[in-house]
Design an enzyme around this catalytic site. Sequence first.
Site, short mmCIF file in Angstrom:
data_model
loop_
_atom_site.label_atom_id
_atom_site.label_comp_id
_atom_site.label_asym_id
_atom_site.label_seq_id
_atom_site.Cartn_x
_atom_site.Cartn_y
_atom_site.Cartn_z
N ASP A 13 33.32 42.49 43.40
CA ASP A 13 32.17 42.61 42.67
C ASP A 13 30.86 43.78 42.87
O ASP A 13 29.96 43.20 42.52
CB ASP A 13 31.71 41.44 43.00
CG ASP A 13 33.00 39.74 43.03
OD1 ASP A 13 34.27 40.24 41.87
OD2 ASP A 13 32.43 39.07 43.67
N LYS A 16 31.38 46.75 38.61
CA LYS A 16 32.75 48.11 38.49
C LYS A 16 32.79 47.42 36.67
O LYS A 16 32.29 48.62 35.83
CB LYS A 16 33.91 47.73 38.86
CG LYS A 16 34.33 47.80 40.75
CD LYS A 16 35.97 47.54 41.07
CE LYS A 16 36.11 46.47 41.38
NZ LYS A 16 35.02 44.99 41.35
N GLY A 40 37.41 39.72 38.58
CA GLY A 40 35.96 39.14 36.93
C GLY A 40 34.77 40.33 36.91
O GLY A 40 34.33 40.25 38.30
N HIS A 41 35.55 40.89 36.42
CA HIS A 41 34.60 42.07 35.78
C HIS A 41 33.50 41.69 34.28
O HIS A 41 34.09 41.53 33.64
CB HIS A 41 35.22 43.46 35.02
CG HIS A 41 36.45 43.54 35.83
ND1 HIS A 41 36.79 44.75 36.01
CD2 HIS A 41 36.37 43.19 37.47
CE1 HIS A 41 37.79 45.01 37.22
NE2 HIS A 41 37.13 44.14 38.00
N GLN A 230 39.30 44.44 42.15
CA GLN A 230 38.80 44.32 44.23
C GLN A 230 37.59 45.34 44.76
O GLN A 230 37.27 45.67 44.13
CB GLN A 230 39.53 43.89 44.50
CG GLN A 230 40.96 42.72 44.18
CD GLN A 230 41.52 42.72 43.21
OE1 GLN A 230 42.24 42.85 42.71
NE2 GLN A 230 40.77 41.54 42.24
P1 GDP Z 1 32.78 43.61 39.30
O1 GDP Z 1 33.78 42.86 39.37
O2 GDP Z 1 32.36 45.19 40.39
O3 GDP Z 1 32.91 44.20 38.02
O4 GDP Z 1 31.54 42.82 39.26
P2 GDP Z 1 31.44 41.39 39.32
O5 GDP Z 1 30.97 41.16 37.39
O6 GDP Z 1 32.03 40.03 39.79
O7 GDP Z 1 29.72 40.89 39.80
C1 GDP Z 1 28.27 41.86 39.34
C2 GDP Z 1 27.60 40.65 39.09
O8 GDP Z 1 26.64 42.01 39.19
C3 GDP Z 1 27.55 40.37 37.64
O9 GDP Z 1 26.49 39.39 37.62
C4 GDP Z 1 27.15 41.80 36.52
O10 GDP Z 1 26.11 41.33 35.59
C5 GDP Z 1 25.44 42.06 37.67
N1 GDP Z 1 24.91 43.48 37.97
C6 GDP Z 1 25.79 44.58 37.86
N2 GDP Z 1 25.00 45.61 38.07
C7 GDP Z 1 23.17 44.71 38.48
C8 GDP Z 1 22.83 45.62 38.37
O11 GDP Z 1 22.31 47.04 38.45
N3 GDP Z 1 21.76 44.95 39.25
C9 GDP Z 1 21.92 43.32 38.57
N4 GDP Z 1 21.45 43.04 38.78
N5 GDP Z 1 22.81 42.69 38.21
C10 GDP Z 1 23.67 44.79 37.88
P1 IMO Z 2 36.84 41.99 41.55
O1 IMO Z 2 37.66 42.52 40.89
C1 IMO Z 2 35.94 39.82 44.37
C2 IMO Z 2 39.06 38.05 46.89
C3 IMO Z 2 39.12 36.82 47.31
C4 IMO Z 2 39.63 36.34 48.89
C5 IMO Z 2 41.08 37.44 48.69
C6 IMO Z 2 42.30 37.20 48.04
O2 IMO Z 2 35.31 40.88 40.34
O3 IMO Z 2 36.18 42.92 42.19
P2 IMO Z 2 43.32 36.24 46.19
O4 IMO Z 2 42.73 35.60 44.60
O5 IMO Z 2 43.59 37.85 45.55
O6 IMO Z 2 44.22 36.39 46.84
O7 IMO Z 2 41.70 36.70 47.33
O8 IMO Z 2 40.06 38.77 47.88
N1 IMO Z 2 39.22 39.31 45.74
C7 IMO Z 2 37.91 38.65 45.26
N2 IMO Z 2 36.66 38.91 45.86
N3 IMO Z 2 35.81 40.19 43.76
C8 IMO Z 2 37.23 40.18 42.99
O9 IMO Z 2 37.51 41.11 42.20
C9 IMO Z 2 38.39 39.51 44.09
N4 IMO Z 2 40.01 39.49 43.97
C10 IMO Z 2 40.25 38.89 44.98
O10 IMO Z 2 37.96 36.09 46.95
O11 IMO Z 2 39.09 36.07 49.43
MG MG Z 3 34.26 40.62 40.02
#
Ligand code: GDP
Ligand code: IMO
Ligand code: MG
Length: 429
Positions: A13, A16, A40-41, A230
Site C-alpha cells: 500500500d 504503487k 488493491g492499487h 504487496q
Molecule cells: P498500492 O497498493 O501500493 O497501490 O497503494 P494503495 O492504493 O493500496 O494505497 C495507497 C493509498 O494512498 C490510496 O488510497 C491512494 O489513493 C493514496 N495515495 C497515493 N499516493 C498518495 C499521496 O501522495 N498522498 C496521499 N494523501 N494519498 C496518496
Molecule cells: P498491495 O499490492 C498490504 C497482507 C495481508 C496479510 C498478509 C497475507 O495493495 O500493496 P494474503 O492475502 O496475501 O494471504 O495476506 O499480507 N497483504 C497486503 N497488505 N497491501 C497488499 O497489497 C497486501 N496483500 C497482502 O494483509 O497481512
Molecule cells: Mg494496496
Amino acid sequence: MKADILLGLQWGDEGKGKIVDVLAPQYDIITRFQGGPNAGHTIEFDNKKFILHTIPSGIFNKNTINVIGNGVIIDPFVFNKELEKLESSQISVDKNLLISKKAHLILPTHRLLDAMYEHNKGKAKIGSTLKGIGPTYTDKTARLGIRIGNIERNDFYKKYKELKEKHLQIIKSFDFDYNTQKIEGLTLDEYEQKWFDAIEIIKPIQKIDSEYYINQSLNNNKKVLAEGAQGTMLDVDFGTYPFVTSSNTVAAAVCTGLGIAPSKIGEVYGIFKAYCTRVGSGPFPTELDNEEGQKLRDEGREYGSTTGRPRRCGWVDLAALKYAVMLNGVTKLCMTKADVLNTFKTIKAGANYDFGGKLIDYIPFEASYENLNPVYKEVQGWNCNTTELKKADDMPAELTAYVKFIEQEIKVPVAMVSVGPDRSQLITL
Ligand code: GDP
Ligand code: IMO
Ligand code: MG
C-alpha cells in the site's frame, strides 16, 4: 531494452498504483509479475477513483499494453468485477489487456481453504485478505494447480472437479463447516456459478505465452515496467515470516514471474510512504499504537483498499528500508504521502533497533519472534500545505531536508515525492 521495475519497500500500500499510472505514458507495456487479488492499487484522476486488484495500473493509458504475467494468480470472479467497474467508466480493455496462459487460477475452494486455515490459526492468524492466495500458490508448487491456458482445453472441467474434490476432502478432514462459510457474501454454490460465468468472460480476452511476448518486446526496444504487488516486508522469504504473503515480492520475482533474465533488469524504483503502514498481523517495530498513529490513519485515510480494514500506522523504518533496498537493488526511490505529514510538528524515523541492549541497523532472523525496539532520529516538520506543489524548488525547506536525510541514510536518490492521491500531485526531483 531492459525492463524497469516498480515495487513496494514496506508492507504494501505504498502507492504503487498511483505511481505506475503516472509512469505509464513513458512505457509500452505495464505488467504484473506476482500476487493476485490480495493487491488493491488505487488510481485517482479527474475526480474518479479506481481500485485495481489483478489488472495492471497502466490500463488507463490507451497506448499502454497491460500484461498479467505468469507469476500472477487470478480469481475470475474478482477479475470480472474489475472489468465491470472499468467498463462502467467507459474504459475498455479489449485492445490493451493480455493474460499469460501460465498464470494460475484461484478456485472457489482455494478461498474456502484460506478461510479455514486462518480460522484454525486462531490468535496466530496472518490477517490474510482471504482471497485464496496461500492455497493457490501452495497448489502451484505442489504441481496441482490449474492455469489460465487450461480454460480452453477439453479437460478443464474434469481438472476443476478433481481439484475441488481434493480441497473438499481436506476441508472435511478439518471438520470445517464450509456450508455456512460465505465467500464475498455468497455460498460456495453461488460463488462457483459466478466463477464459471466469469470464466466465459475471460475466454475472449487474448491469452499469450507472455515470456515470449515480453522478451520479444524488449528485443524490439519496447519499454516495459513491471508493477509489484504487496511489499518487500511481505515477501515469503525475506518478509516478517510467517506474517507474509505467499509469493516473492522482491525484484528477483520479476525474472520468474515474467520469464526474463536477470541481465534484462533496468531501473528498480523502490516506493515507500513518508511514514509506514501495515495491515494484518505481524511485527511492525515502528508502529504507533497511540494518538499520533491515529492521526496518521486519519490524515492518510489509512483503510485497506482490498478489505477496508484500518491499517496499522507508524514512522518510517530506515533499517527495514535499507534491507529492502539491498534485496531489490533499488536505483531510485519514490516517497509517497508526504502531504499526510503536513501538520506534524516533528517527524521521526526509526534509525536503529535496540535488540537486547545492542544497537543494530539490520533485521536478524530472531526479529520475527522477539522485539526490536526502534531508536528514533527526529526532524522538523514543514507545517504547510504541500498538496498543490509541482516543483522541487517550491518544496518547503523542511521537506527538502527530510528527503535529503532519507537519501543520506538509505544511500539511494529520491526521484519522486508524491503529495496527494491524484495523478497530478507529484513532484519529480
Ligand atoms: P498500492 O497498493 O501500493 O497501490 O497503494 P494503495 O492504493 O493500496 O494505497 C495507497 C493509498 O494512498 C490510496 O488510497 C491512494 O489513493 C493514496 N495515495 C497515493 N499516493 C498518495 C499521496 O501522495 N498522498 C496521499 N494523501 N494519498 C496518496
Ligand atoms: P498491495 O499490492 C498490504 C497482507 C495481508 C496479510 C498478509 C497475507 O495493495 O500493496 P494474503 O492475502 O496475501 O494471504 O495476506 O499480507 N497483504 C497486503 N497488505 N497491501 C497488499 O497489497 C497486501 N496483500 C497482502 O494483509 O497481512
Ligand atoms: Mg494496496
